[in-house]
Design a protein around this motif. Structure first.
Motif, mmCIF file in Angstrom:
data_model
loop_
_atom_site.group_PDB
_atom_site.id
_atom_site.type_symbol
_atom_site.label_atom_id
_atom_site.label_comp_id
_atom_site.label_asym_id
_atom_site.label_seq_id
_atom_site.Cartn_x
_atom_site.Cartn_y
_atom_site.Cartn_z
ATOM 1 N N VAL A 43 0.784 -1.418 -0.533
ATOM 2 C CA VAL A 43 0.143 -0.270 -0.003
ATOM 3 C C VAL A 43 0.864 0.802 -0.265
ATOM 4 O O VAL A 43 1.388 1.497 0.750
ATOM 5 C CB VAL A 43 -0.523 0.075 1.290
ATOM 6 C CG1 VAL A 43 -1.689 1.511 1.495
ATOM 7 C CG2 VAL A 43 -2.065 -1.510 1.689
ATOM 8 N N ARG A 44 0.492 2.406 -0.565
ATOM 9 C CA ARG A 44 0.720 3.502 -1.187
ATOM 10 C C ARG A 44 0.557 4.610 -0.137
ATOM 11 O O ARG A 44 -0.651 4.276 -0.379
ATOM 12 C CB ARG A 44 1.503 3.649 -2.588
ATOM 13 C CG ARG A 44 1.366 5.143 -2.491
ATOM 14 C CD ARG A 44 1.485 4.977 -4.308
ATOM 15 N NE ARG A 44 0.490 5.597 -5.218
ATOM 16 C CZ ARG A 44 0.000 6.259 -5.493
ATOM 17 N NH1 ARG A 44 0.997 7.819 -5.615
ATOM 18 N NH2 ARG A 44 -1.079 6.636 -6.362
ATOM 19 N N PHE A 45 1.070 5.413 0.735
ATOM 20 C CA PHE A 45 0.764 6.158 0.944
ATOM 21 C C PHE A 45 0.088 7.253 0.268
ATOM 22 O O PHE A 45 1.052 7.675 -0.742
ATOM 23 C CB PHE A 45 2.299 7.013 2.172
ATOM 24 C CG PHE A 45 2.217 6.707 3.413
ATOM 25 C CD1 PHE A 45 0.651 5.475 4.528
ATOM 26 C CD2 PHE A 45 3.207 5.120 3.217
ATOM 27 C CE1 PHE A 45 0.875 4.285 5.115
ATOM 28 C CE2 PHE A 45 3.467 4.706 4.603
ATOM 29 C CZ PHE A 45 2.247 4.275 5.480
ATOM 30 N N LYS A 46 -0.609 8.119 0.644
ATOM 31 C CA LYS A 46 -1.214 8.563 -1.195
ATOM 32 C C LYS A 46 -1.141 10.395 0.496
ATOM 33 O O LYS A 46 -1.508 10.364 0.992
ATOM 34 C CB LYS A 46 -2.903 8.805 -1.143
ATOM 35 C CG LYS A 46 -3.031 7.356 -1.765
ATOM 36 C CD LYS A 46 -3.314 7.388 -2.768
ATOM 37 C CE LYS A 46 -3.738 5.756 -3.667
ATOM 38 N NZ LYS A 46 -4.064 5.717 -4.649
ATOM 39 N N ASN A 47 -0.031 11.202 -0.374
ATOM 40 C CA ASN A 47 0.104 12.379 0.552
ATOM 41 C C ASN A 47 -0.752 13.739 -0.694
ATOM 42 O O ASN A 47 -1.040 13.691 -1.806
ATOM 43 C CB ASN A 47 0.743 12.921 0.596
ATOM 44 C CG ASN A 47 1.781 12.263 1.142
ATOM 45 O OD1 ASN A 47 1.221 11.665 2.196
ATOM 46 N ND2 ASN A 47 3.139 11.906 0.454
ATOM 47 N N ARG A 48 -1.060 15.114 0.261
ATOM 48 C CA ARG A 48 -1.172 16.087 -0.926
ATOM 49 C C ARG A 48 0.050 17.079 -0.154
ATOM 50 O O ARG A 48 0.465 17.078 0.159
ATOM 51 C CB ARG A 48 -2.852 16.915 0.356
ATOM 52 C CG ARG A 48 -3.853 15.872 -0.470
ATOM 53 C CD ARG A 48 -4.206 15.869 -2.415
ATOM 54 N NE ARG A 48 -5.138 15.503 -2.800
ATOM 55 C CZ ARG A 48 -4.964 14.156 -3.100
ATOM 56 N NH1 ARG A 48 -3.623 13.613 -3.946
ATOM 57 N NH2 ARG A 48 -6.227 13.876 -3.429
ATOM 58 N N TRP A 49 -0.112 17.599 -1.535
ATOM 59 C CA TRP A 49 1.502 18.837 -1.236
ATOM 60 C C TRP A 49 0.637 20.297 -0.973
ATOM 61 O O TRP A 49 -0.043 20.822 -2.228
ATOM 62 C CB TRP A 49 2.462 18.622 -2.221
ATOM 63 C CG TRP A 49 2.722 17.284 -2.655
ATOM 64 C CD1 TRP A 49 2.493 16.082 -3.018
ATOM 65 C CD2 TRP A 49 4.291 16.826 -1.937
ATOM 66 N NE1 TRP A 49 2.809 15.260 -2.583
ATOM 67 C CE2 TRP A 49 3.971 15.375 -2.124
ATOM 68 C CE3 TRP A 49 5.089 17.624 -0.615
ATOM 69 C CZ2 TRP A 49 5.558 14.629 -1.507
ATOM 70 C CZ3 TRP A 49 6.536 16.685 -0.769
ATOM 71 C CH2 TRP A 49 6.404 15.749 -0.994
ATOM 72 N N LEU A 50 1.046 20.745 -0.360
ATOM 73 C CA LEU A 50 0.763 22.806 -0.298
ATOM 74 C C LEU A 50 1.814 23.439 -0.438
ATOM 75 O O LEU A 50 2.671 23.522 0.210
ATOM 76 C CB LEU A 50 0.262 22.585 1.076
ATOM 77 C CG LEU A 50 -1.249 22.225 1.877
ATOM 78 C CD1 LEU A 50 -1.360 22.547 3.387
ATOM 79 C CD2 LEU A 50 -2.529 22.885 1.081
ATOM 80 N N LEU A 51 1.345 24.344 -1.625
ATOM 81 C CA LEU A 51 2.298 25.139 -2.008
ATOM 82 C C LEU A 51 2.095 26.662 -1.111
ATOM 83 O O LEU A 51 1.147 27.309 -1.395
ATOM 84 C CB LEU A 51 2.903 25.183 -3.128
ATOM 85 C CG LEU A 51 3.296 26.640 -4.041
ATOM 86 C CD1 LEU A 51 5.235 26.508 -2.846
ATOM 87 C CD2 LEU A 51 3.743 26.389 -5.196
ATOM 88 N N ALA A 93 6.930 28.014 0.644
ATOM 89 C CA ALA A 93 7.091 26.641 1.507
ATOM 90 C C ALA A 93 5.886 25.914 1.103
ATOM 91 O O ALA A 93 4.968 25.787 -0.139
ATOM 92 C CB ALA A 93 6.847 26.980 3.380
ATOM 93 N N ILE A 94 6.816 24.195 0.444
ATOM 94 C CA ILE A 94 6.256 23.230 0.372
ATOM 95 C C ILE A 94 5.768 22.237 1.565
ATOM 96 O O ILE A 94 6.454 21.491 2.510
ATOM 97 C CB ILE A 94 6.888 22.014 -0.716
ATOM 98 C CG1 ILE A 94 6.774 22.936 -1.838
ATOM 99 C CG2 ILE A 94 5.843 21.668 -0.871
ATOM 100 C CD1 ILE A 94 8.045 22.559 -3.163
ATOM 101 N N ILE A 95 4.469 21.971 1.520
ATOM 102 C CA ILE A 95 4.269 21.338 2.443
ATOM 103 C C ILE A 95 3.483 19.736 2.066
ATOM 104 O O ILE A 95 2.729 19.754 1.912
ATOM 105 C CB ILE A 95 3.283 21.858 3.453
ATOM 106 C CG1 ILE A 95 3.699 23.329 4.128
ATOM 107 C CG2 ILE A 95 3.019 21.181 4.850
ATOM 108 C CD1 ILE A 95 3.037 23.990 5.179
ATOM 109 N N ARG A 96 4.119 18.696 3.124
ATOM 110 C CA ARG A 96 3.196 17.577 2.841
ATOM 111 C C ARG A 96 2.116 16.828 3.722
ATOM 112 O O ARG A 96 2.948 17.110 5.121
ATOM 113 C CB ARG A 96 4.148 16.257 2.700
ATOM 114 C CG ARG A 96 4.257 14.739 1.861
ATOM 115 C CD ARG A 96 4.861 14.051 2.154
ATOM 116 N NE ARG A 96 4.780 13.548 3.196
ATOM 117 C CZ ARG A 96 6.060 13.308 3.764
ATOM 118 N NH1 ARG A 96 6.711 12.514 3.364
ATOM 119 N NH2 ARG A 96 6.439 12.674 5.218
ATOM 120 N N VAL A 97 1.222 16.747 3.864
ATOM 121 C CA VAL A 97 0.329 16.258 4.619
ATOM 122 C C VAL A 97 -0.294 14.715 4.151
ATOM 123 O O VAL A 97 -0.713 15.045 2.555
ATOM 124 C CB VAL A 97 -0.735 17.080 4.815
ATOM 125 C CG1 VAL A 97 -1.405 17.908 4.015
ATOM 126 C CG2 VAL A 97 -1.012 17.305 6.194
#
Length: 150
Positions: free
Chosen positions: A2-10, A64-68
């Motif tokens: 299973v791969r973790f799915k992320n969102r990236w906020l700029l 900033a690039i933020i991963r969540v």
């Protein structure tokens, strides 16, 4: 597997005061943590904490690039927009781009850095062929952004 799915906020942090203090990724992370806890509670922080990271920050352009994690990106986005200051410095956060992949976040960050530098140059009224330190900054920041790994 299973791969973790992320969102990236700029996110661009626009300074609202006359002070210009330099920020860093650790200060942004600490401010985001406090914002999540204050506005959404400990349970939300428990959900977001494992995946929230500040992958890139440029003190020149305040980007900033933020991963969540994908499931909790709305909590992180809300916490970012509810920030009013970081390390005692008043600012206005602006979420410029939301992406599902790091590649699209990188492309958006590079494009945004170029737009910010173009604004800096326009304010300075420099001629089109003028060589300044922003050329070196754009080259260096592009290399740093492209080197980011998931």
């Amino acid at each position: 597997m299973v791969r973790f799915k992320n969102r990236w906020l700029l996110v661009e942090f626009i300074q609202s005061g006359t002070q210009t203090a330099t920020l860093d990724g650790k200060q942004i992370y600490a401010a985001l943590k406090q914002s999540v806890i204050h506005n959404f509670g400990d349970a939300a922080w428990g959900a977001v904490a494992m995946s929230l990271t500040v992958k890139y920050f440029s003190p020149t352009t305040n980007v900033a690039i933020i991963r969540v994690a994908r499931d909790h990106h709305s909590i992180a986005w809300g916490a970012v927009t509810l920030l009013t200051s970081i390390a005692g410095q008043r600012l206005i956060p602006n979420v410029v781009h939301l992406s599902g992949t790091i590649k699209h976040a990188q492309l958006a960050a590079i494009q945004h850095n170029r737009q910010v530098v173009a604004r800096f140059r326009a304010l300075a009224n420099t001629p089109a062929m003028y060589q300044d330190s922003y050329d070196a900054f754009l080259d260096q920041s592009t290399k740093e952004i492209e080197a980011l790994q998931d």
